[in-house]
Design an enzyme around this catalytic site. Structure first.
Site, PDB file in Angstrom:
ATOM      1  N   ARG A  90      15.880   5.651  -3.920  1.00 44.55           N
ATOM      2  CA  ARG A  90      16.138   5.558  -5.362  1.00 44.55           C
ATOM      3  C   ARG A  90      16.975   6.739  -5.852  1.00 44.55           C
ATOM      4  O   ARG A  90      17.761   6.615  -6.776  1.00 44.55           O
ATOM      5  CB  ARG A  90      14.781   5.554  -6.082  1.00 44.55           C
ATOM      6  CG  ARG A  90      14.794   5.035  -7.497  1.00 44.55           C
ATOM      7  CD  ARG A  90      13.442   5.243  -8.192  1.00 44.55           C
ATOM      8  NE  ARG A  90      12.287   5.016  -7.370  1.00 44.55           N
ATOM      9  CZ  ARG A  90      11.654   3.853  -7.235  1.00 44.55           C
ATOM     10  NH1 ARG A  90      12.077   2.800  -7.892  1.00 44.55           N
ATOM     11  NH2 ARG A  90      10.589   3.746  -6.448  1.00 44.55           N
ATOM     12  N   TYR A  91      16.750   7.903  -5.267  1.00 44.31           N
ATOM     13  CA  TYR A  91      17.457   9.124  -5.662  1.00 44.31           C
ATOM     14  C   TYR A  91      18.321   9.563  -4.486  1.00 44.31           C
ATOM     15  O   TYR A  91      17.966   9.334  -3.326  1.00 44.31           O
ATOM     16  CB  TYR A  91      16.458  10.242  -5.988  1.00 44.31           C
ATOM     17  CG  TYR A  91      15.395   9.856  -6.987  1.00 44.31           C
ATOM     18  CD1 TYR A  91      15.651   9.899  -8.354  1.00 44.31           C
ATOM     19  CD2 TYR A  91      14.141   9.442  -6.561  1.00 44.31           C
ATOM     20  CE1 TYR A  91      14.669   9.547  -9.272  1.00 44.31           C
ATOM     21  CE2 TYR A  91      13.150   9.084  -7.474  1.00 44.31           C
ATOM     22  CZ  TYR A  91      13.415   9.137  -8.824  1.00 44.31           C
ATOM     23  OH  TYR A  91      12.453   8.785  -9.721  1.00 44.31           O
ATOM     24  N   ARG A  94      16.605  11.934  -1.398  1.00 45.09           N
ATOM     25  CA  ARG A  94      15.290  11.691  -0.815  1.00 45.09           C
ATOM     26  C   ARG A  94      14.985  10.202  -0.710  1.00 45.09           C
ATOM     27  O   ARG A  94      15.505   9.403  -1.487  1.00 45.09           O
ATOM     28  CB  ARG A  94      14.196  12.386  -1.617  1.00 45.09           C
ATOM     29  CG  ARG A  94      14.161  12.013  -3.082  1.00 45.09           C
ATOM     30  CD  ARG A  94      13.519  13.163  -3.871  1.00 45.09           C
ATOM     31  NE  ARG A  94      13.364  12.893  -5.289  1.00 45.09           N
ATOM     32  CZ  ARG A  94      14.321  13.092  -6.197  1.00 45.09           C
ATOM     33  NH1 ARG A  94      15.525  13.510  -5.831  1.00 45.09           N
ATOM     34  NH2 ARG A  94      14.099  12.857  -7.464  1.00 45.09           N
ATOM     35  N   CYS A 103      -5.191   1.959   2.741  1.00 39.49           N
ATOM     36  CA  CYS A 103      -5.663   3.197   2.113  1.00 39.49           C
ATOM     37  C   CYS A 103      -7.154   3.361   2.401  1.00 39.49           C
ATOM     38  O   CYS A 103      -7.836   2.378   2.671  1.00 39.49           O
ATOM     39  CB  CYS A 103      -5.492   3.124   0.590  1.00 39.49           C
ATOM     40  SG  CYS A 103      -3.803   2.786   0.074  1.00 39.49           S
ATOM     41  N   CYS A 107      -7.526   1.953  -5.432  1.00 35.27           N
ATOM     42  CA  CYS A 107      -7.658   2.410  -6.814  1.00 35.27           C
ATOM     43  C   CYS A 107      -7.377   1.226  -7.735  1.00 35.27           C
ATOM     44  O   CYS A 107      -6.415   0.484  -7.522  1.00 35.27           O
ATOM     45  CB  CYS A 107      -6.671   3.539  -7.068  1.00 35.27           C
ATOM     46  SG  CYS A 107      -6.687   4.782  -5.755  1.00 35.27           S
ATOM     47  N   CYS A 110      -3.785   1.039  -9.192  1.00 35.83           N
ATOM     48  CA  CYS A 110      -2.673   1.304  -8.272  1.00 35.83           C
ATOM     49  C   CYS A 110      -1.401   0.551  -8.660  1.00 35.83           C
ATOM     50  O   CYS A 110      -1.436  -0.656  -8.889  1.00 35.83           O
ATOM     51  CB  CYS A 110      -3.080   0.899  -6.857  1.00 35.83           C
ATOM     52  SG  CYS A 110      -1.733   1.077  -5.681  1.00 35.83           S
ATOM     53  N   ARG A 112       0.981  -0.016  -6.713  1.00 35.37           N
ATOM     54  CA  ARG A 112       1.412  -0.856  -5.585  1.00 35.37           C
ATOM     55  C   ARG A 112       0.298  -1.810  -5.187  1.00 35.37           C
ATOM     56  O   ARG A 112       0.186  -2.206  -4.033  1.00 35.37           O
ATOM     57  CB  ARG A 112       1.827   0.021  -4.391  1.00 35.37           C
ATOM     58  CG  ARG A 112       3.027   0.890  -4.682  1.00 35.37           C
ATOM     59  CD  ARG A 112       3.778   1.334  -3.430  1.00 35.37           C
ATOM     60  NE  ARG A 112       4.927   2.127  -3.808  1.00 35.37           N
ATOM     61  CZ  ARG A 112       5.017   3.452  -3.632  1.00 35.37           C
ATOM     62  NH1 ARG A 112       4.036   4.120  -3.052  1.00 35.37           N
ATOM     63  NH2 ARG A 112       6.097   4.104  -4.011  1.00 35.37           N
ATOM     64  N   ASP A 273       1.442   3.308 -14.610  1.00 37.26           N
ATOM     65  CA  ASP A 273       2.479   2.272 -14.517  1.00 37.26           C
ATOM     66  C   ASP A 273       1.950   0.918 -14.982  1.00 37.26           C
ATOM     67  O   ASP A 273       0.744   0.693 -15.058  1.00 37.26           O
ATOM     68  CB  ASP A 273       2.973   2.177 -13.072  1.00 37.26           C
ATOM     69  CG  ASP A 273       3.684   3.454 -12.647  1.00 37.26           C
ATOM     70  OD1 ASP A 273       4.591   3.885 -13.394  1.00 37.26           O
ATOM     71  OD2 ASP A 273       3.328   4.022 -11.603  1.00 37.26           O
ATOM     72  N   ASP A 310       7.574   6.753 -14.812  1.00 35.15           N
ATOM     73  CA  ASP A 310       8.504   6.006 -13.981  1.00 35.15           C
ATOM     74  C   ASP A 310       9.010   4.849 -14.820  1.00 35.15           C
ATOM     75  O   ASP A 310       8.228   3.974 -15.219  1.00 35.15           O
ATOM     76  CB  ASP A 310       7.782   5.475 -12.728  1.00 35.15           C
ATOM     77  CG  ASP A 310       8.020   6.372 -11.532  1.00 35.15           C
ATOM     78  OD1 ASP A 310       9.181   6.452 -11.102  1.00 35.15           O
ATOM     79  OD2 ASP A 310       7.051   6.980 -11.051  1.00 35.15           O
ATOM     80  N   LYS A 317      12.144   8.446 -12.428  1.00 31.27           N
ATOM     81  CA  LYS A 317      11.080   9.203 -13.085  1.00 31.27           C
ATOM     82  C   LYS A 317      11.712  10.166 -14.087  1.00 31.27           C
ATOM     83  O   LYS A 317      12.682  10.840 -13.750  1.00 31.27           O
ATOM     84  CB  LYS A 317      10.386  10.001 -11.973  1.00 31.27           C
ATOM     85  CG  LYS A 317       8.976  10.400 -12.239  1.00 31.27           C
ATOM     86  CD  LYS A 317       8.430  11.159 -11.050  1.00 31.27           C
ATOM     87  CE  LYS A 317       7.618  10.298 -10.111  1.00 31.27           C
ATOM     88  NZ  LYS A 317       8.325   9.650  -9.062  1.00 31.27           N
TER      89      LYS A 317
HETATM   90  S1  SF4 Z   1      -3.029   4.659  -5.686  1.00 30.71           S
HETATM   91 FE1  SF4 Z   1      -2.634   2.809  -4.453  1.00 30.71          FE
HETATM   92  S2  SF4 Z   1      -1.512   3.547  -2.677  1.00 30.71           S
HETATM   93 FE2  SF4 Z   1      -2.524   5.346  -3.602  1.00 30.71          FE
HETATM   94  S3  SF4 Z   1      -4.517   5.518  -2.544  1.00 30.71           S
HETATM   95 FE3  SF4 Z   1      -4.855   4.324  -4.415  1.00 30.71          FE
HETATM   96  S4  SF4 Z   1      -4.660   2.193  -3.708  1.00 30.71           S
HETATM   97 FE4  SF4 Z   1      -3.700   3.462  -2.131  1.00 30.71          FE
END
Ligand code: SF4
Length: 352
Positions: A90-91, A94, A103, A107, A110, A112, A273, A310, A317
């Protein structure tokens, strides 16, 4: 104490984390978004507190079934900037390298969440992994590679070592940054062998720890972070601003101080997000700016992260923290109006 990671609603119910009346709705949530709670996190949750800030991050909520029109499956536009599988470029200087999509915990906020977990995307192996490394080799402008995912520290030390060595062998890659929740979620996994795997001669590794509440920095987590820092690896923090978790100045200040006490420099406070089914966890940008303003007045400069957003879709960002300076009067000839941390206004003279 729970000895295994809890991965189903039945297991959460048996452990006393969800009421029987919510089972049906939560089964629907779990069918859509992955669930995992490590023994460390299960221990940290206060079962007597219906608003426990640790539980709120990891125990599924029926509110996740409600998506808002502006929410999106890929809120920050990873896919639009992915030239080959596993890379997000994206940048200019990097790239993200996503080796895994699993994971230690999942979360509830999350960004993603549509990509990670057992029902998400596959990890990067074989030809696809080689193609990702080749992309980095062929782009000499790439100075930094950010291992993310998923949580890269879920990989065995041998695979992590192989990844770090492959990246370190690329002349123009100088920095390897690892984003993880592992030191707080499963501190026992931060072994001497794993830490050694993160280092490569002649290159610099950073570890960015994602934590959202000061209780996550348990004694075991602090010891895990110390193993990383003592090995010569600087640490940074990233935190997501979450309703009912850290959206008050006392909690946020305690978290930032805990980071600094652990030799972790507060780096980013992310505005949450627009991931699907996460509206109940977001606060307004005004609330975030107000918290930043209050923190500026009460805790050390070492404890100040940048509050960032973001831009949805992948435009990148940007800092969205409070502004303390504006042109005074009709224009810069009259100088600038600067607001001190107590809110009082001062004039700074114009540039001559
Ligand atoms: S925020 Fe998403 S990618 Fe990061 S640890 Fe939690 S579930 Fe996994």
């Amino acid at each position: 104490m729970t000895t295994n990671t809890l991965r189903s609603i039945a297991q959460l119910r048996n452990a006393g984390f969800v009421p029987a009346a919510q089972t049906e709705a939560l089964e629907q949530v779990a069918a859509r978004y992955a669930v995992a709670i490590t023994p460390t996190i299960a221990e940290l949750i206060d079962r007597d507190d219906p608003n426990d800030p640790i539980a709120r991050q990891f125990i599924p909520d029926p509110a996740e079934l409600v998506s808002q029109p502006h929410e999106r499956a890929d809120p920050i536009g990873d896919d639009a900037f992915s030239p080959v599988e596993g890379i997000v470029h994206r940048y200019p200087d990097r790239v993200l390298l996503k080796l895994v999509h699993t994971c230690p915990v999942y979360c509830r906020f999350c960004f993603r969440r549509e990509m990670v977990g057992p029902g998400g995307r596959r990890g990067l192996t074989g030809d696809k992994r080689d193609a990702a490394y080749q992309y980095i080799r062929q782009h000499s402008e790439i100075w930094e590679v950010i291992l993310t995912g998923g949580d890269p520290l879920i990989l065995p030390a041998s695979r992590l070592r192989a990844a770090v060595r492959t990246l370190a062998a690329i002349h123009h890659v100088k920095i390897i940054r690892v984003h993880t929740r592992m030191p707080t979620m499963a501190p026992e996994r931060i072994t001497a062998e794993l830490v050694a795997a993160l280092r490569a001669a002649g290159k610099t590794t950073y570890v960015a720890l994602h934590a959202n509440h000061p209780r996550e920095l348990s004694p075991a987590a602090r010891a895990a972070c110390a193993r990383i820092v003592d090995a010569g690896i600087p640490m940074l923090s990233q935190t997501v601003l979450l309703r009912g978790v850290n959206d008050d100045v006392e909690t946020l200040s305690a978290l930032m101080r805990a980071f600094v006490e652990c030799r972790i420099k507060p780096y980013y406070l992310h505005h949450a997000d627009l991931a699907p089914g996460t509206g109940h966890l977001r606060v307004s940008i005004e609330t975030g700016q107000d918290l930043m303003r209050q923190m500026r007045g009460r805790v050390s400069g070492l404890c100040q992260p940048a509050y960032v957003l973001d831009i949805p879709g992948g435009a990148g960002k940007v800092p969205i923290g409070p502004n303390y300076i504006s042109a005074a009067g009709a224009g810069t000839e009259q100088g600038y109006e600067v607001r001190a941390i107590n809110g009082r206004s001062h004039i700074y003279p114009p540039r001559k």
